[in-house]
Motif scaffolding. Structure first.
Motif, short mmCIF file in Angstrom:
data_model
loop_
_atom_site.label_atom_id
_atom_site.label_comp_id
_atom_site.label_asym_id
_atom_site.label_seq_id
_atom_site.Cartn_x
_atom_site.Cartn_y
_atom_site.Cartn_z
N SER A 183 17.19 -8.35 56.63
CA SER A 183 17.21 -7.00 56.05
C SER A 183 18.58 -6.64 55.51
CB SER A 183 16.80 -5.98 57.11
OG SER A 183 17.75 -5.95 58.16
N VAL A 184 18.57 -5.71 54.53
CA VAL A 184 19.79 -5.12 53.98
C VAL A 184 19.65 -3.61 54.12
CG1 VAL A 184 21.29 -4.88 51.97
CG2 VAL A 184 19.99 -7.01 52.29
N THR A 185 20.62 -2.99 54.80
CA THR A 185 20.56 -1.56 55.05
C THR A 185 21.81 -0.90 54.50
OG1 THR A 185 19.38 -2.02 57.11
CG2 THR A 185 20.24 0.20 56.87
N PHE A 186 21.64 0.21 53.77
CA PHE A 186 22.77 0.94 53.20
C PHE A 186 22.68 2.40 53.66
CE2 PHE A 186 24.75 3.36 49.61
CZ PHE A 186 26.04 2.86 49.78
N GLU A 187 23.71 2.85 54.35
CA GLU A 187 23.76 4.21 54.92
C GLU A 187 22.48 4.53 55.71
OE1 GLU A 187 24.84 6.78 51.54
OE2 GLU A 187 26.89 6.77 52.36
N GLY A 188 22.05 3.54 56.49
CA GLY A 188 20.89 3.74 57.36
C GLY A 188 19.54 3.58 56.68
N VAL A 189 19.52 3.33 55.37
CA VAL A 189 18.26 3.19 54.62
C VAL A 189 18.03 1.71 54.32
CG1 VAL A 189 17.01 3.79 52.50
CG2 VAL A 189 18.52 5.47 53.58
N ASP A 190 16.82 1.22 54.61
CA ASP A 190 16.47 -0.17 54.34
C ASP A 190 16.28 -0.34 52.83
OD1 ASP A 190 15.32 -2.68 54.03
OD2 ASP A 190 14.22 -2.56 55.91
N ILE A 191 17.13 -1.14 52.20
CA ILE A 191 17.03 -1.34 50.74
C ILE A 191 16.59 -2.78 50.41
CG2 ILE A 191 18.77 0.43 50.24
CD1 ILE A 191 20.79 -1.85 49.68
N THR A 192 16.10 -3.51 51.40
CA THR A 192 15.78 -4.93 51.24
C THR A 192 14.84 -5.18 50.07
OG1 THR A 192 15.91 -5.06 53.65
CG2 THR A 192 15.15 -7.02 52.52
N LYS A 193 13.83 -4.33 49.95
CA LYS A 193 12.82 -4.55 48.90
C LYS A 193 12.93 -3.52 47.77
CE LYS A 193 9.47 -6.96 51.82
NZ LYS A 193 10.54 -7.79 52.28
N MET A 194 13.99 -2.75 47.77
CA MET A 194 14.16 -1.69 46.77
C MET A 194 14.54 -2.31 45.42
SD MET A 194 16.62 1.66 47.25
CE MET A 194 15.79 2.34 48.68
N PRO A 195 14.00 -1.79 44.29
CA PRO A 195 14.40 -2.31 42.98
C PRO A 195 15.87 -2.01 42.68
CG PRO A 195 12.90 -0.44 42.73
CD PRO A 195 12.94 -0.77 44.18
N ALA A 196 16.45 -2.86 41.84
CA ALA A 196 17.90 -2.78 41.57
C ALA A 196 18.35 -1.42 41.05
CB ALA A 196 18.29 -3.88 40.58
N HIS A 197 17.58 -0.80 40.14
CA HIS A 197 18.03 0.47 39.57
C HIS A 197 18.05 1.59 40.62
CE1 HIS A 197 13.63 0.95 39.14
NE2 HIS A 197 13.86 2.25 39.13
N LYS A 198 17.16 1.49 41.61
CA LYS A 198 17.16 2.48 42.71
C LYS A 198 18.38 2.29 43.61
CE LYS A 198 13.26 4.77 42.09
NZ LYS A 198 13.32 6.21 41.75
N ILE A 199 18.79 1.03 43.78
CA ILE A 199 19.96 0.74 44.61
C ILE A 199 21.22 1.32 43.95
CG2 ILE A 199 21.42 -1.14 45.47
CD1 ILE A 199 18.78 -2.69 46.00
N VAL A 200 21.29 1.25 42.61
CA VAL A 200 22.41 1.89 41.90
C VAL A 200 22.41 3.39 42.17
CG1 VAL A 200 23.41 2.40 39.62
CG2 VAL A 200 22.46 0.13 40.08
N GLU A 201 21.22 4.00 42.13
CA GLU A 201 21.12 5.44 42.38
C GLU A 201 21.53 5.80 43.81
OE1 GLU A 201 17.13 6.58 41.35
OE2 GLU A 201 17.39 6.01 39.24
#
Length: 236
Positions: free
Chosen positions: A59-77
């Motif tokens: 898993s990859v978590t950013f500020e407590g939110v799991d971004i493992t399967k999140m699309p790239a443009h959402k991760i930028v947001e």
């Protein structure tokens, strides 16, 4: 809680496993370096963090939110910006237009104009060349543009992939000074860099990768004085 937490990720290119159970974390305000030989998996880690590649496990978590399967443009947001290896500026667009591309997640026109002005203050050469096509800039200027473009999204964390690659020693020093300035102003930095000595000199902590695995981690200054690191990566 760490700002970015990567836990036990396995990543494949087709049938070939590129990362094996890789775990690391980056705390808010830190500069963390990933060092290792070519092919160790450093760029793959950045691509997985930013959603360009997907982990098969872990898993990859950013500020407590799991971004493992999140699309790239959402991760930028979410607040993560990526300065890719090789700069990847839009060669046929001018400097100003490249910076606008970096602000695509922002809607307030005044904020965007203010952001461009901030970039020009940080990189005076970009102001001088604002109407020049990005493809005609020098390597160092393109690196500044790639960094400026990433900063236009107002990131909480910036990922930098080989920022010194192909640059003259003068430009290398300048780019690393800018990375330190970006960090000092509150942006967290995850740095992949072939020039291990430079990376360790500005990092708080570092992780050493070999063939897709983390083999060593710790305080950057401690690693800089580690005999095995000196021999393998610092040419000493």
């Amino acid at each position: 809680m760490a700002m970015l937490e990567v836990k036990d990720i396995d990543v494949y290119y087709g049938m070939i496993q590129a990362l094996r159970k890789v775990s690391f974390e980056v705390n808010q305000g830190e500069v963390v370096a990933l060092i290792g030989a070519n092919g160790a998996g450093k760029t793959t880690i950045l691509h997985t963090t930013t959603g360009l590649l997907k982990a098969k496990e872990g898993s990859v978590t950013f500020e407590g939110v799991d971004i493992t399967k999140m699309p790239a443009h959402k991760i930028v947001e979410m607040g993560i910006a990526h300065v890719p290896e090789g700069r990847r500026v839009f060669a046929d667009l001018n400097v100003y237009e490249n910076l606008l591309m970096g602000a695509y997640t922002r809607k307030d026109k005044k904020e965007i104009a203010d952001g461009i002005e901030e970039v020009y203050k940080r990189f005076p050469r970009l102001r001088e060349r604002k109407t020049q096509r990005a493809g005609t800039l020098s390597g160092g200027e393109q690196q500044m543009l790639a960094m400026g473009r990433a900063l236009m999204s107002k990131p909480k964390m910036i990922l930098m992939d080989e920022p010194s690659m192909g640059l003259s020693p003068i430009f290398v020093n300048e780019i690393f000074k800018i990375i330190q300035d970006v960090s000092a102003q509150g942006t967290t930095v995850l740095l992949v860099e072939q020039n291990a000595k430079k990376a360790l000199s500005i990092a708080d902590r570092a992780y050493v990768l070999e063939t897709g695995k983390v083999v060593l981690s710790g305080d950057a200054k401690t690693l800089m004085n580690d005999d095995s690191i000196k021999k393998a990566y610092l040419g000493e």
